[in-house]
Design an enzyme around this catalytic site. Structure first.
Site, PDB file in Angstrom:
ATOM      1  N   CYS A   4       0.842  -1.191   0.000  1.00  0.00           N
ATOM      2  CA  CYS A   4       0.000   0.000   0.000  1.00  0.00           C
ATOM      3  C   CYS A   4       0.881   1.247   0.000  1.00  0.00           C
ATOM      4  O   CYS A   4       1.711   1.432   0.891  1.00  0.00           O
ATOM      5  CB  CYS A   4      -0.906  -0.020   1.226  1.00  0.00           C
ATOM      6  SG  CYS A   4      -1.773   1.532   1.477  1.00  0.00           S
ATOM      7  N   CYS A   7       0.607   3.368   3.197  1.00  0.00           N
ATOM      8  CA  CYS A   7       1.305   2.726   4.320  1.00  0.00           C
ATOM      9  C   CYS A   7       2.805   2.980   4.190  1.00  0.00           C
ATOM     10  O   CYS A   7       3.479   3.257   5.191  1.00  0.00           O
ATOM     11  CB  CYS A   7       1.033   1.224   4.347  1.00  0.00           C
ATOM     12  SG  CYS A   7      -0.559   0.773   5.067  1.00  0.00           S
ATOM     13  N   ASN A  86     -12.978  10.457  -0.763  1.00  0.00           N
ATOM     14  CA  ASN A  86     -13.542   9.612  -1.815  1.00  0.00           C
ATOM     15  C   ASN A  86     -13.593   8.183  -1.286  1.00  0.00           C
ATOM     16  O   ASN A  86     -12.591   7.673  -0.792  1.00  0.00           O
ATOM     17  CB  ASN A  86     -12.672   9.676  -3.072  1.00  0.00           C
ATOM     18  CG  ASN A  86     -12.733  11.041  -3.738  1.00  0.00           C
ATOM     19  OD1 ASN A  86     -13.789  11.661  -3.784  1.00  0.00           O
ATOM     20  ND2 ASN A  86     -11.609  11.520  -4.234  1.00  0.00           N
ATOM     21  N   GLY A  92     -14.396   7.674  -7.121  1.00  0.00           N
ATOM     22  CA  GLY A  92     -13.080   7.935  -7.712  1.00  0.00           C
ATOM     23  C   GLY A  92     -11.922   7.697  -6.767  1.00  0.00           C
ATOM     24  O   GLY A  92     -10.843   8.257  -6.958  1.00  0.00           O
ATOM     25  N   THR A  94      -8.762   6.286  -5.658  1.00  0.00           N
ATOM     26  CA  THR A  94      -7.701   5.600  -6.417  1.00  0.00           C
ATOM     27  C   THR A  94      -6.689   4.928  -5.493  1.00  0.00           C
ATOM     28  O   THR A  94      -5.982   4.028  -5.926  1.00  0.00           O
ATOM     29  CB  THR A  94      -6.956   6.576  -7.346  1.00  0.00           C
ATOM     30  OG1 THR A  94      -6.428   7.650  -6.567  1.00  0.00           O
ATOM     31  CG2 THR A  94      -7.880   7.112  -8.421  1.00  0.00           C
ATOM     32  N   HIS A  97      -6.555   3.281   0.791  1.00  0.00           N
ATOM     33  CA  HIS A  97      -6.146   3.509   2.185  1.00  0.00           C
ATOM     34  C   HIS A  97      -6.802   4.843   2.539  1.00  0.00           C
ATOM     35  O   HIS A  97      -6.496   5.865   1.901  1.00  0.00           O
ATOM     36  CB  HIS A  97      -4.608   3.555   2.269  1.00  0.00           C
ATOM     37  CG  HIS A  97      -4.058   3.842   3.634  1.00  0.00           C
ATOM     38  ND1 HIS A  97      -3.016   3.110   4.190  1.00  0.00           N
ATOM     39  CD2 HIS A  97      -4.373   4.802   4.551  1.00  0.00           C
ATOM     40  CE1 HIS A  97      -2.725   3.603   5.390  1.00  0.00           C
ATOM     41  NE2 HIS A  97      -3.538   4.629   5.627  1.00  0.00           N
ATOM     42  N   HIS A  99      -8.151   8.377   3.374  1.00  0.00           N
ATOM     43  CA  HIS A  99      -7.433   9.661   3.458  1.00  0.00           C
ATOM     44  C   HIS A  99      -8.428  10.790   3.248  1.00  0.00           C
ATOM     45  O   HIS A  99      -9.448  10.615   2.576  1.00  0.00           O
ATOM     46  CB  HIS A  99      -6.308   9.733   2.421  1.00  0.00           C
ATOM     47  CG  HIS A  99      -6.744   9.420   1.023  1.00  0.00           C
ATOM     48  ND1 HIS A  99      -6.898   8.128   0.572  1.00  0.00           N
ATOM     49  CD2 HIS A  99      -7.087  10.224  -0.004  1.00  0.00           C
ATOM     50  CE1 HIS A  99      -7.302   8.148  -0.688  1.00  0.00           C
ATOM     51  NE2 HIS A  99      -7.439   9.406  -1.066  1.00  0.00           N
ATOM     52  N   HIS A 101      -8.687  14.601   1.776  1.00  0.00           N
ATOM     53  CA  HIS A 101      -8.091  15.693   1.011  1.00  0.00           C
ATOM     54  C   HIS A 101      -8.457  17.004   1.704  1.00  0.00           C
ATOM     55  O   HIS A 101      -9.626  17.199   2.090  1.00  0.00           O
ATOM     56  CB  HIS A 101      -8.688  15.765  -0.394  1.00  0.00           C
ATOM     57  CG  HIS A 101      -8.421  14.582  -1.265  1.00  0.00           C
ATOM     58  ND1 HIS A 101      -7.473  14.594  -2.266  1.00  0.00           N
ATOM     59  CD2 HIS A 101      -8.977  13.344  -1.308  1.00  0.00           C
ATOM     60  CE1 HIS A 101      -7.468  13.423  -2.889  1.00  0.00           C
ATOM     61  NE2 HIS A 101      -8.378  12.645  -2.331  1.00  0.00           N
TER      62      HIS A 101
HETATM   63  P1  5GP Z   1      -8.178   9.496  -4.178  1.00  0.00           P
HETATM   64  O1  5GP Z   1      -8.363   9.594  -5.676  1.00  0.00           O
HETATM   65  O2  5GP Z   1      -7.938   8.065  -3.765  1.00  0.00           O
HETATM   66  O3  5GP Z   1      -9.233  10.173  -3.378  1.00  0.00           O
HETATM   67  O4  5GP Z   1      -6.878  10.325  -3.859  1.00  0.00           O
HETATM   68  C1  5GP Z   1      -5.598   9.825  -3.981  1.00  0.00           C
HETATM   69  C2  5GP Z   1      -4.698  11.038  -4.058  1.00  0.00           C
HETATM   70  O5  5GP Z   1      -3.393  10.614  -3.755  1.00  0.00           O
HETATM   71  C3  5GP Z   1      -4.646  11.699  -5.444  1.00  0.00           C
HETATM   72  O6  5GP Z   1      -5.041  13.064  -5.339  1.00  0.00           O
HETATM   73  C4  5GP Z   1      -3.196  11.525  -5.875  1.00  0.00           C
HETATM   74  O7  5GP Z   1      -2.707  12.657  -6.571  1.00  0.00           O
HETATM   75  C5  5GP Z   1      -2.476  11.305  -4.560  1.00  0.00           C
HETATM   76  N1  5GP Z   1      -1.315  10.453  -4.658  1.00  0.00           N
HETATM   77  C6  5GP Z   1      -1.248   9.224  -5.253  1.00  0.00           C
HETATM   78  N2  5GP Z   1      -0.010   8.718  -5.123  1.00  0.00           N
HETATM   79  C7  5GP Z   1       0.706   9.632  -4.422  1.00  0.00           C
HETATM   80  C8  5GP Z   1       2.063   9.650  -3.971  1.00  0.00           C
HETATM   81  O8  5GP Z   1       2.865   8.744  -4.182  1.00  0.00           O
HETATM   82  N3  5GP Z   1       2.457  10.764  -3.263  1.00  0.00           N
HETATM   83  C9  5GP Z   1       1.594  11.790  -3.013  1.00  0.00           C
HETATM   84  N4  5GP Z   1       2.081  12.837  -2.316  1.00  0.00           N
HETATM   85  N5  5GP Z   1       0.311  11.789  -3.421  1.00  0.00           N
HETATM   86  C10 5GP Z   1      -0.124  10.723  -4.117  1.00  0.00           C
HETATM   87 ZN    ZN Z   2      -2.279   1.278   3.626  1.00  0.00          ZN
END
Ligand code: 5GP
Ligand code: ZN
Length: 113
Positions: A4, A7, A86, A92, A94, A97, A99, A101
């Site tokens: 992950c 993680c 999300n 959406g 991606t 894990h 989180h 924003h």
């Molecule tokens: P999700 O689409 O799951 O809500 O948000 C995942 C977020 O993680 C995205 O905005 C993406 O730009 C960010 N992200 C994905 N991989 C990395 C990474 O390796 N480092 C950082 N700093 N952000 C990441």
């Molecule tokens: Zn994780």
């Protein structure tokens, strides 16, 4: 969890632009910022998504919001900010894990709440 990305970031195994860390959470700048201020608040514990929050682990969500409030003061976000989570495919998500924003630094518009 071994495979992950969040993680690994939380454990310091993958570099990130960290702005906050304590024993339970880490916050770092999003690699693809969608606003002048865009960081993620991430529990160190691997929880897949908001759909996996239960009475056993829900304390971490409150803690994330305490950290968000603290960082909002530190980053001078007195004009406001948006917190987005999300959850799952249609939202959406991606990175599987949980989180949060935090977006700020400009008017964020009125669409999508
Ligand atoms: P999700 O689409 O799951 O809500 O948000 C995942 C977020 O993680 C995205 O905005 C993406 O730009 C960010 N992200 C994905 N991989 C990395 C990474 O390796 N480092 C950082 N700093 N952000 C990441
Ligand atoms: Zn994780």
């Amino acid at each position: 969890m071994t495979d992950c990305i969040f993680c690994k970031i939380a454990a310091g195994e993958i570099p990130s632009d960290k702005i906050y860390e304590d024993d339970k959470v880490v916050a770092f700048r999003d690699i693809h910022p969608q606003a002048p201020v865009h960081f993620l608040v991430v529990p160190k514990e691997h929880i897949k998504s908001a759909a996996d929050i239960t009475p056993v682990n829900s304390d971490i969500v409150a803690h994330c919001f305490e950290v968000i409030a603290k960082l909002a003061v530190q980053k001078k976000l007195e004009n406001g900010f948006r917190v987005i989570n999300n959850c799952g495919e249609n939202a959406g998500q991606t990175v599987p894990h949980i989180h949060f924003h935090v977006l700020a630094g400009k008017p964020l518009g009125e669409t999508l709440v």
